[in-house]
Design an enzyme around this catalytic site. Sequence first.
Site, PDB file in Angstrom:
ATOM      1  N   CYS A  65       5.745 -15.815   0.528  1.00 36.51           N
ATOM      2  CA  CYS A  65       5.687 -17.100  -0.174  1.00 36.51           C
ATOM      3  C   CYS A  65       5.275 -17.013  -1.639  1.00 36.51           C
ATOM      4  O   CYS A  65       6.050 -17.323  -2.543  1.00 36.51           O
ATOM      5  CB  CYS A  65       4.726 -18.034   0.553  1.00 36.51           C
ATOM      6  SG  CYS A  65       5.173 -18.375   2.273  1.00 36.51           S
ATOM      7  N   HIS A 115       2.281 -22.719  -3.778  1.00 38.19           N
ATOM      8  CA  HIS A 115       1.459 -21.559  -3.430  1.00 38.19           C
ATOM      9  C   HIS A 115       1.015 -20.787  -4.667  1.00 38.19           C
ATOM     10  O   HIS A 115       1.073 -19.561  -4.711  1.00 38.19           O
ATOM     11  CB  HIS A 115       2.206 -20.631  -2.460  1.00 38.19           C
ATOM     12  CG  HIS A 115       1.293 -19.871  -1.552  1.00 38.19           C
ATOM     13  ND1 HIS A 115       1.628 -19.514  -0.268  1.00 38.19           N
ATOM     14  CD2 HIS A 115       0.033 -19.393  -1.735  1.00 38.19           C
ATOM     15  CE1 HIS A 115       0.636 -18.842   0.295  1.00 38.19           C
ATOM     16  NE2 HIS A 115      -0.346 -18.757  -0.585  1.00 38.19           N
TER      17      HIS A 115
END
Length: 527
Positions: A65, A115
């Site tokens: 991610c 993220h």
Amino acid sequence: MSDAQDTSHNSGTVSPPNIVVVQADQMAAQALGAYGDEAAKTPNMDALAAEGAVFDRAYCNTPLCSPSRASMMTGQLPSQLGCYDNGDDFPSSVPTFAHHLRNAGYHTALVGRMHFIGADQHHGFEERLTTDVYPADLDMVPDWDLPFDQKLQWYHEASAVFDAGVSKATVQQDFDDEVGFRTIRHLNDRVRANQWAEAHGEEHRPFLMVTSFIHPHDPYEPPREHWDRFGEGEIPDPKHPQVPSVEEDPHSHRLRAMAGFDVRDPEIEDVRNARRAYYAAVSYIDDHVGRIRAHLEELGLAENTVIIVTADHGDMLGEKGLWYKMSPYERSSRVPMIVNGPEHLVPQGRYQTPVSLLDLMPTLMDLGGAPSLETEGSSMLETARREAAGDISPEDRDVIVEYLAEGTVKPQLTIVRGQHKMVICPGDPDQLFDLEADPDEFTNVARSPEYAEVASTLRAELERRYDLDALDAQVRTSQSQRRLVAEALTKGTMRHWDFVPDAETRYVRGDFWSALKYGTIPDASRR
């Protein structure tokens, strides 16, 4: 001005298009109807694909991610950026596509997940409308020196497969529902801003809005509505559920052991249950995409807006005994890349030239008329035009996929060129796949005599690009430094880096009289 600009229907002046990027987390290209999955129920994304540009061979640049998203936003590979894993920040001084478009006159907003790790939680976005799902601290730093029988708390766990099923509410559903709501309201706000600009004799300001959802990322816990769209047996089982031999593919065995699949292997009913939940979560994302597109049309923004749908990586979903991401295999490393917009901006059709998330930044800059710059990526619009004109073929474009995080103990590097994919990692056997003859990557032909020249050429190209020993040392040094910093920051007073949205100023607070005057968006039928 760039040729990637349009005429505003309001003012008659030339203006760049609005851009909406919708990103899902862990959404494999292969799970969309637009990419050939007959079981998928994704009519909204499929409609965007049918009317836009579809890149059939789009890859992330690392199947994890945080580094994937940092790479996407900066146009730099994780190894260049020094952002190796989910416990790594990238410098605030590195320009992102949000910086570039903001500099070119765009209003830039992030709604949802990105993220970001570290103190900078904007990275060029003028507005950020929600917090993130996961902590922004250095909580998930891998340790390549840690024995594999010692697991870190944040490793993926097999329980997400065994516990998959319908949920009435989850943290992820609550988050994505808020992302969807904030997205719709932000589109309203851009129209309100246009109304204010018109009233003050100013030009409309184009906008970039990145809407980023956490679904269909595990845990696989979709709403009942979406689960019920799929009947028993409607979703096919994995084509190749057998795990490759440990001699042939030790990386896959490391990933299985890290998550606990070496101890407890899902039964076929567990696999079917988890896959159904995943497809339902993809359908949930598709509903959000449909609402966003419908609202753009309702507000009169659709004619001058480009919509891009993509993901940060895929999900193995039981293929080769693997789940989640972190693998160089196609289901993990390929992502959807659908670009829909006015025909003079977006060349409609399907394109086979490999592209990657590195190409998103130059594509956005192309659309927004921002000054071009040297990056690892290229505008996908230009790639599409050149392929359509016959100026390039899939063999003319290399895509690099790096993996420098947990589940390996050495840098793993992948190169895709034409129909071939080569994977190298010191200590592991080389892997070479002919994706045309073997799209499921069932047969490693790295040692086959007829592929000897291809294997030698692709390995030489990776060795030309990388000093593997130096990269290994850099990653290990980074891990050690970050572990020390993370430990130190837990001592004494702790200050987390998580983004906290600004207090709401929409109603009585803030510029109340302007809100009354310009806040209403009248319906076209209103007198």
